[in-house]
Design a protein around this motif. Structure first.
Motif, mmCIF file in Angstrom:
data_model
loop_
_atom_site.group_PDB
_atom_site.id
_atom_site.type_symbol
_atom_site.label_atom_id
_atom_site.label_comp_id
_atom_site.label_asym_id
_atom_site.label_seq_id
_atom_site.Cartn_x
_atom_site.Cartn_y
_atom_site.Cartn_z
ATOM 1 N N GLY A 128 -2.389 1.269 5.504
ATOM 2 C CA GLY A 128 -1.575 1.453 4.315
ATOM 3 C C GLY A 128 -2.102 0.622 3.166
ATOM 4 N N ALA A 129 -2.817 -0.483 3.512
ATOM 5 C CA ALA A 129 -3.414 -1.342 2.489
ATOM 6 C C ALA A 129 -4.581 -0.665 1.790
ATOM 7 C CB ALA A 129 -3.869 -2.658 3.113
ATOM 8 N N GLY A 130 -5.050 0.465 2.332
ATOM 9 C CA GLY A 130 -6.079 1.237 1.655
ATOM 10 C C GLY A 130 -5.512 2.197 0.630
ATOM 11 N N ILE A 131 -4.180 2.212 0.502
ATOM 12 C CA ILE A 131 -3.497 3.056 -0.479
ATOM 13 C C ILE A 131 -2.799 2.206 -1.526
ATOM 14 C CG2 ILE A 131 -1.680 4.796 -0.786
ATOM 15 C CD1 ILE A 131 -2.295 5.747 2.062
ATOM 16 N N ARG A 132 -2.275 1.058 -1.075
ATOM 17 C CA ARG A 132 -1.592 0.158 -2.011
ATOM 18 C C ARG A 132 -1.884 -1.282 -1.585
ATOM 19 N NH1 ARG A 132 1.441 2.179 1.721
ATOM 20 N NH2 ARG A 132 2.669 0.798 3.053
ATOM 21 N N ALA A 133 -1.984 -2.159 -2.571
ATOM 22 C CA ALA A 133 -2.278 -3.567 -2.292
ATOM 23 C C ALA A 133 -1.001 -4.393 -2.412
ATOM 24 C CB ALA A 133 -3.320 -4.094 -3.268
ATOM 25 N N ASN A 134 -0.863 -5.369 -1.515
ATOM 26 C CA ASN A 134 0.277 -6.283 -1.556
ATOM 27 C C ASN A 134 -0.186 -7.694 -1.854
ATOM 28 O OD1 ASN A 134 2.245 -4.304 -0.822
ATOM 29 N ND2 ASN A 134 1.568 -4.457 1.304
ATOM 30 N N ALA A 135 0.728 -8.511 -2.343
ATOM 31 C CA ALA A 135 0.412 -9.913 -2.595
ATOM 32 C C ALA A 135 -0.009 -10.585 -1.301
ATOM 33 C CB ALA A 135 1.639 -10.618 -3.189
ATOM 34 N N GLY A 136 -1.036 -11.396 -1.368
ATOM 35 C CA GLY A 136 -1.530 -12.114 -0.206
ATOM 36 C C GLY A 136 -2.487 -11.307 0.656
ATOM 37 N N LYS A 144 -10.222 -2.132 2.388
ATOM 38 C CA LYS A 144 -9.704 -0.840 2.834
ATOM 39 C C LYS A 144 -9.760 0.214 1.717
ATOM 40 C CE LYS A 144 -8.826 -1.851 7.105
ATOM 41 N NZ LYS A 144 -9.591 -1.198 8.203
ATOM 42 N N PHE A 145 -9.579 -0.207 0.468
ATOM 43 C CA PHE A 145 -9.809 0.726 -0.647
ATOM 44 C C PHE A 145 -11.273 1.163 -0.642
ATOM 45 C CE2 PHE A 145 -5.674 -0.229 -2.197
ATOM 46 C CZ PHE A 145 -5.389 0.584 -3.290
ATOM 47 N N ALA A 146 -12.172 0.217 -0.413
ATOM 48 C CA ALA A 146 -13.601 0.537 -0.368
ATOM 49 C C ALA A 146 -13.920 1.458 0.801
ATOM 50 C CB ALA A 146 -14.418 -0.748 -0.267
ATOM 51 N N LEU A 147 -13.266 1.224 1.944
ATOM 52 C CA LEU A 147 -13.483 2.084 3.105
ATOM 53 C C LEU A 147 -13.027 3.510 2.814
ATOM 54 C CD1 LEU A 147 -14.381 2.195 6.089
ATOM 55 C CD2 LEU A 147 -11.999 1.676 6.711
#
Length: 222
Positions: A128-136, A144-147
């Motif tokens: 899910g971190a490859g779709i949206r980023a969270n603090a920390g 994961k965005f790069a992947l």
């Protein structure tokens, strides 16, 4: 019998994926060491250990050269080294991007002849971190965005190879226990996806008939 390579197969989600594919595939079990693969190899006696450190690129090249045809490549291995941007070091960013992106790109490149020979399928275990980023989670999310971008480009460049990005929510694994401990929370397995559920999603993607191309699968915890 078709051949599948699953990285990070010694435990957790990787082992679950190997179990899911084993009835219909000859599974190559990827992990850093042969010792770590002992249990899953014994459980799946028709599988073959494929021990190699994916960031040791000469060793990866040697291991990949022995694979002539590959029907399924599941990139499951990766790390989650979390921290705020203020607290993240250059080494942390390098380790994360090296393990989660560069190692994937290089091993895929080396395996392209085998994948082309089989008309293969690459499955990228994203997040899910490859779709949206969270603090920390900056370095992990960036990897994961790069992947995800890597998968999108590979799909466009290799027309005869299917590429699926799987974006699961949090999974009940040892890695998740470490993440929850890092966050200072209480670990409750029922709050997370089961590894077998995500493994089934991988299986479903692989089993999708040839007239369709499953590009992205997103799984969220209910």
């Amino acid at each position: 019998m078709p051949t599948a390579l699953v990285t990070g197969a010694s435990r957790g989600l990787g082992a679950a994926i190997a179990r899911e594919l084993a009835p219909s595939h000859h599974v190559l079990l990827g992990a850093r060491s042969a010792e770590s693969l002992a249990d899953i190899s014994a459980e799946l006696p028709d599988s073959t250990p494929w021990p190699v450190d994916l960031t040791d690129y000469p060793a990866v090249a040697e291991a990949c050269a022995r694979i002539e045809s590959l029907d399924v490549l599941v990139h499951n291995a990766g790390i989650a080294d979390l921290g705020t941007i203020a607290d993240s070091s250059v080494d942390q960013w390098r380790r994360t991007l090296e393990s989660n992106v560069i190692a994937v790109a290089e091993s895929t490149r080396l395996l392209l002849p085998a994948l082309r020979a089989a008309g293969g399928h690459v499955v990228l275990i994203n997040s899910g971190a490859g779709i949206r980023a969270n603090a920390g989670w900056a370095s992990y999310a960036a990897s994961k965005f790069a992947l995800r971008a890597f998968g999108d480009a590979l799909r466009l460049e290799e027309k005869d190879i299917r590429v699926t990005s799987i974006h699961p929510g949090r999974i009940d694994t040892d890695m998740q226990r470490e993440i929850v401990a890092h966050e200072g929370g209480t670990y409750e397995p029922e709050n997370f996806l089961k590894p077998t559920t995500v493994a089934r999603a991988v299986r479903n993607a692989v089993d999708t008939p040839a007239d369709a191309h499953p590009t992205e699968v997103v799984l969220r915890v209910r």
